[in-house]
Design an enzyme around this catalytic site. Structure first.
Site, mmCIF file in Angstrom:
data_model
loop_
_atom_site.group_PDB
_atom_site.id
_atom_site.type_symbol
_atom_site.label_atom_id
_atom_site.label_comp_id
_atom_site.label_asym_id
_atom_site.label_seq_id
_atom_site.Cartn_x
_atom_site.Cartn_y
_atom_site.Cartn_z
ATOM 1 N N SER A 96 0.872 -1.186 0.000
ATOM 2 C CA SER A 96 0.000 0.000 0.000
ATOM 3 C C SER A 96 0.901 1.225 0.000
ATOM 4 O O SER A 96 1.480 1.564 1.030
ATOM 5 C CB SER A 96 -0.874 0.026 1.255
ATOM 6 N N LYS A 172 -7.100 1.711 -2.808
ATOM 7 C CA LYS A 172 -6.711 1.190 -1.487
ATOM 8 C C LYS A 172 -6.808 2.294 -0.419
ATOM 9 O O LYS A 172 -7.237 2.051 0.705
ATOM 10 C CB LYS A 172 -5.285 0.635 -1.579
ATOM 11 N N LYS A 240 0.329 5.872 7.725
ATOM 12 C CA LYS A 240 0.831 6.089 6.354
ATOM 13 C C LYS A 240 -0.341 6.154 5.367
ATOM 14 O O LYS A 240 -0.419 7.058 4.529
ATOM 15 C CB LYS A 240 1.756 4.915 5.995
HETATM 16 N N1 LIG Z 1 -1.086 -6.093 8.027
HETATM 17 C C1 LIG Z 1 -2.246 -5.903 7.422
HETATM 18 O O1 LIG Z 1 -3.323 -6.208 7.968
HETATM 19 C C2 LIG Z 1 -2.295 -5.305 6.038
HETATM 20 C C3 LIG Z 1 -3.478 -5.404 5.317
HETATM 21 C C4 LIG Z 1 -3.542 -4.892 4.019
HETATM 22 C C5 LIG Z 1 -2.425 -4.263 3.487
HETATM 23 N N2 LIG Z 1 -1.287 -4.143 4.218
HETATM 24 C C6 LIG Z 1 -0.130 -3.464 3.595
HETATM 25 O O2 LIG Z 1 0.783 -4.471 3.188
HETATM 26 C C7 LIG Z 1 2.133 -3.972 3.255
HETATM 27 C C8 LIG Z 1 2.944 -4.899 4.166
HETATM 28 O O3 LIG Z 1 2.343 -4.870 5.447
HETATM 29 P P1 LIG Z 1 2.748 -5.870 6.631
HETATM 30 O O4 LIG Z 1 1.664 -5.789 7.623
HETATM 31 O O5 LIG Z 1 3.172 -7.171 6.080
HETATM 32 O O6 LIG Z 1 4.021 -5.078 7.215
HETATM 33 P P2 LIG Z 1 5.320 -5.632 7.961
HETATM 34 O O7 LIG Z 1 5.026 -6.868 8.711
HETATM 35 O O8 LIG Z 1 5.881 -4.464 8.692
HETATM 36 O O9 LIG Z 1 6.300 -6.030 6.762
HETATM 37 C C9 LIG Z 1 6.916 -5.045 5.982
HETATM 38 C C10 LIG Z 1 7.871 -5.689 5.013
HETATM 39 O O10 LIG Z 1 8.546 -4.666 4.271
HETATM 40 C C11 LIG Z 1 9.953 -4.859 4.381
HETATM 41 N N3 LIG Z 1 10.644 -3.584 4.262
HETATM 42 C C12 LIG Z 1 10.350 -2.416 4.884
HETATM 43 N N4 LIG Z 1 11.213 -1.441 4.512
HETATM 44 C C13 LIG Z 1 12.066 -2.010 3.623
HETATM 45 C C14 LIG Z 1 13.152 -1.511 2.868
HETATM 46 N N5 LIG Z 1 13.549 -0.239 2.941
HETATM 47 N N6 LIG Z 1 13.805 -2.375 2.062
HETATM 48 C C15 LIG Z 1 13.418 -3.658 1.962
HETATM 49 N N7 LIG Z 1 12.388 -4.200 2.637
HETATM 50 C C16 LIG Z 1 11.711 -3.372 3.463
HETATM 51 C C17 LIG Z 1 10.134 -5.511 5.726
HETATM 52 O O11 LIG Z 1 11.405 -6.122 5.818
HETATM 53 P P3 LIG Z 1 11.975 -6.569 7.274
HETATM 54 O O12 LIG Z 1 11.358 -7.907 7.544
HETATM 55 O O13 LIG Z 1 13.440 -6.617 7.090
HETATM 56 O O14 LIG Z 1 11.545 -5.515 8.258
HETATM 57 C C18 LIG Z 1 8.981 -6.516 5.686
HETATM 58 O O15 LIG Z 1 9.278 -7.620 4.866
HETATM 59 C C19 LIG Z 1 2.035 -2.536 3.777
HETATM 60 O O16 LIG Z 1 2.068 -1.663 2.691
HETATM 61 C C20 LIG Z 1 0.665 -2.521 4.480
HETATM 62 O O17 LIG Z 1 0.124 -1.214 4.516
HETATM 63 C C21 LIG Z 1 -1.182 -4.671 5.474
#
Ligand SMILES: NC(=O)c1ccc[n+]([C@@H]2O[C@H](COP(=O)([O-])OP(=O)(O)OC[C@H]3O[C@@H](n4cnc5c(N)ncnc54)[C@H](OP(=O)(O)O)[C@@H]3O)[C@@H](O)[C@H]2O)c1
Length: 292
Positions: A96, A172, A240
């Site tokens: 997102s 989104k 965000k």
């Molecule tokens: N969680 C939900 O319910 C949900 C639902 C719908 C959409 N989303 C969206 O889906 C996306 C992922 O969410 P999430 O909940 O899975 O978040 P998360 O658990 O914080 O995972 C984030 C991922 O991004 C990686 N990352 C962050 N900064 C980076 C960088 N500079 N270079 C390389 N890798 C990087 C992290 O790597 P590391 O493991 O090394 O930190 C991790 O793999 C977001 O955009 C979020 O808004 C989330």
């Protein structure tokens, strides 16, 4: 079957990639923090040393990272996907991010004849692991059709928003402002109930039917009542998305009063050191304001 590369094995990415593996796709993966790939590799995924190496081994690369800066880094950075991408590779950014960044990344991809789709999702980590996400897609219909079987493995609902890049990430933001405001409303209801001496579980019970019924209360209500703020969707990530929704409104003259209040409450949660907790921790901010 297309060879899939998957970059970003966070809360969402781990479940999504596992679903693809279970559907029979061959999967090459990379994550900044390597240990998050352990379980997936035990299940048959192959590790690559960088996003560029993932691209070299794949027909379709999926990225699922935090925000605009992270997507730009893993796709356009020095060791990014585009570094080793060959023409006709399809890159699907399911993160997102801000729509203007989706468009900017797509333009960089086009310079290398790489096709780009922005395809963010609705759901949560549990929904992702069950292959029941909602996916909204912006980008060329031909690429959308090519990737549809992959989306079908991960989703219960797929919407192609339009041919222009950035339309998926725009929808989104629209979706998430509803979620952010609904969580805020649910938290307010539970705090008011507590103040007037009504068991918060009765609020959940009555709002399970009727016009006040929301997915926000159904999923987050139990967490708020149990005071379990383990992250499913973090304060940082919701902040965000609502910030990007406000920027979108700024660009087109829409007015989002309820969204701006939700954003301020999330800002308070961040200031109180709870950015990594689940976004329903706005309940705690409200309790403090109410003297609870
Ligand atoms: N969680 C939900 O319910 C949900 C639902 C719908 C959409 N989303 C969206 O889906 C996306 C992922 O969410 P999430 O909940 O899975 O978040 P998360 O658990 O914080 O995972 C984030 C991922 O991004 C990686 N990352 C962050 N900064 C980076 C960088 N500079 N270079 C390389 N890798 C990087 C992290 O790597 P590391 O493991 O090394 O930190 C991790 O793999 C977001 O955009 C979020 O808004 C989330």
């Amino acid at each position: 079957m297309q060879r899939i590369g998957f970059i970003g094995l966070g809360l969402m990415g781990r479940g999504m990639s596992r679903v693809l593996l279970d559907a029979g796709y061959s999967l090459t993966v990379w994550n900044r923090t390597t240990k998050k790939a352990d379980e997936l590799m035990k299940a048959g995924a192959v590790w690559a040393g960088s996003p560029a190496e993932v691209a070299a081994a794949s027909d379709v690369v999926i990225t699922m990272v935090t925000d605009s800066a992270a997507s730009e880094e893993v796709i356009c950075g020095p060791a990014g996907v585009l570094k080793s991408a060959r023409p006709d590779l399809c890159v699907v950014d399911m993160s997102s991010i801000a729509p203007e960044m989706s468009r900017a990344i797509a333009a960089r991809a086009r310079e290398k004849s790489v096709i780009m789709l922005d395809a963010p999702v609705t759901g949560n980590p549990k929904v992702a692991a069950a292959g029941k996400l909602g996916i909204m897609v912006g980008g060329p219909v031909e690429a959308f059709e090519k990737c549809k079987p992959i989306f079908e493995a991960m989703a219960a609902k797929i919407v192609h928003v339009g041919e222009k890049n950035g339309l998926g990430t725009t929808l989104k933001l629209i979706n998430n402002l509803i979620l952010g405001v609904a969580i805020q409303a649910s938290a307010e209801a539970l705090v008011l109930a507590e103040k007037v001496g009504i068991d918060p579980r009765k609020v959940m019970e009555i709002t399970s039917v009727g016009g006040a019924r929301t997915g926000a209360m159904e999923t987050r209500g139990p967490w708020m009542i149990e005071r379990n703020f383990d992250p499913h969707f973090t304060v940082h990530n919701m902040y965000k998305d609502l910030s990007n929704a406000m920027k979108l409104a700024d660009g087109c003259g829409a007015v989002l009063p309820a969204t701006s209040i939700s954003l301020e409450m999330l800002r308070a949660a961040r200031s109180q050191g709870d950015g990594e907790k689940d976004s329903c921790i706005v309940l705690k901010v409200l309790e403090r304001l109410a003297g609870l």
